[in-house]
Design a protein around this motif. Sequence first.
Motif, short mmCIF file in Angstrom:
data_model
loop_
_atom_site.label_atom_id
_atom_site.label_comp_id
_atom_site.label_asym_id
_atom_site.label_seq_id
_atom_site.Cartn_x
_atom_site.Cartn_y
_atom_site.Cartn_z
N TRP A 70 0.81 -1.21 0.00
CA TRP A 70 0.00 0.00 0.00
C TRP A 70 0.85 1.27 0.00
CZ3 TRP A 70 -5.10 1.19 -0.58
CH2 TRP A 70 -5.96 0.11 -0.71
N THR A 71 2.05 1.21 0.49
CA THR A 71 2.95 2.36 0.37
C THR A 71 3.21 2.68 -1.10
OG1 THR A 71 4.02 1.84 2.48
CG2 THR A 71 5.22 3.28 0.98
N PHE A 72 3.37 1.63 -1.89
CA PHE A 72 3.55 1.82 -3.33
C PHE A 72 2.28 2.35 -3.98
CE2 PHE A 72 3.28 0.15 -7.69
CZ PHE A 72 4.42 0.74 -8.23
N LEU A 73 1.11 1.82 -3.55
CA LEU A 73 -0.15 2.29 -4.12
C LEU A 73 -0.42 3.75 -3.77
CD1 LEU A 73 -2.61 -0.69 -3.52
CD2 LEU A 73 -1.44 -0.06 -5.63
N TYR A 74 0.06 4.22 -2.63
CA TYR A 74 -0.16 5.60 -2.18
C TYR A 74 0.83 6.61 -2.76
CZ TYR A 74 -3.61 4.35 1.44
OH TYR A 74 -4.74 3.94 2.10
N GLN A 75 1.79 6.16 -3.56
CA GLN A 75 2.76 7.09 -4.12
C GLN A 75 2.06 8.18 -4.93
OE1 GLN A 75 6.09 7.39 -3.77
NE2 GLN A 75 5.99 5.77 -2.22
N PRO A 76 2.40 9.46 -4.70
CA PRO A 76 1.67 10.56 -5.37
C PRO A 76 1.74 10.53 -6.89
CG PRO A 76 2.98 11.39 -3.53
CD PRO A 76 3.40 9.97 -3.75
N GLN A 77 2.88 10.14 -7.44
CA GLN A 77 3.07 10.22 -8.88
C GLN A 77 2.67 8.95 -9.62
OE1 GLN A 77 3.74 13.05 -10.20
NE2 GLN A 77 4.17 14.10 -8.26
N ILE A 78 3.02 7.79 -9.07
CA ILE A 78 2.81 6.53 -9.80
C ILE A 78 1.84 5.59 -9.11
CG2 ILE A 78 5.10 6.64 -10.85
CD1 ILE A 78 6.04 4.63 -8.76
#
Length: 320
Positions: A149-157
């Motif tokens: 979920w940290t990856f899903l929450y990335q602002p750009q990607i």
Amino acid sequence: MSDAPAIARAADALARATPDALATRARGLSDRAIAWIFVAPTIALLLAINIFPLIWTVYLSFTNYRANRLNQTVEWVGTRNYERILTDPDIWHNMQVTAHFVLWTIVLQVLIGFTLAWLINRKFRGADLWTTIIVLPMMLSPAVVGNFWTFLYQPQIGLFNYVVTFFTGAPVSSFEMIGSVALAPWAIVIVDTWMWTPFVMLICLAGLRSIPESIYEAAEIDRASAWRQFWTITVPMVAPFLMLAVLFRAIENFKMFDLVVELTSGGPGSTTELASINLKREAFEKWRTGYSSAFAIILFVTVFGLANIYVKALNRVKGR
């Protein structure tokens, strides 16, 4: 000849006695003694793992002990640690953050979990497949879920921002979930809800399937509407299961640690710093062992007391 009946009874008892019983009596051990022989190691292990650390923690909570100092002189400080904790505004802030997290995760998980259980209980085609798919998140490790979920929450990607943009039309980079003071608390609520709603769903599903069909058939004979059947039959009979799910999730979320650490590490600032995260920092970063022991005892008493009150309410609902 007068001893013949007694000898016959003794011979009959001996014939009916099993070899194990004879061996036990020969050793002079009763069934209770044998049971204690098998149970005693487990009890000793539980005492060593649970009771002794609790007693030791209580003792340390009244001292100024620090685990990172060798050959130190341990000073008895009485209730000073407890007084400092109960008057510390930062601790109360951590408790408020924890209460916000526990409250909203339980509300969302109960609502969504019960709805999913009600839909799956309708026994449509492919219900078993959908149940398996829905249950998948709770099978994952919290560390894996946090990184995912940290990856899903990335602002750009991150995919999450693209989904929000699709429905709101806002710029993709405008939702910085785990870096925003306002949105970070909701970010961890969303992730925990995604992960543990299936657990609540399974408990609710067990409650729904425990309701006898004859009750609904009787209600239909009395011309009760589906809405009335839901509120007078379904909800009351599933209520104990719902309350049990709330109890389990409240206890688990009150001590939540790993998932939040992977997502936000308590940030930004102390916005998502739960009580468990602060406890870890006091114990293993600042090495204030006595102080953190007092904090741990306060948390334990709080959870234990609330759980006791809740269990009594649960027993009243169940009609005990």
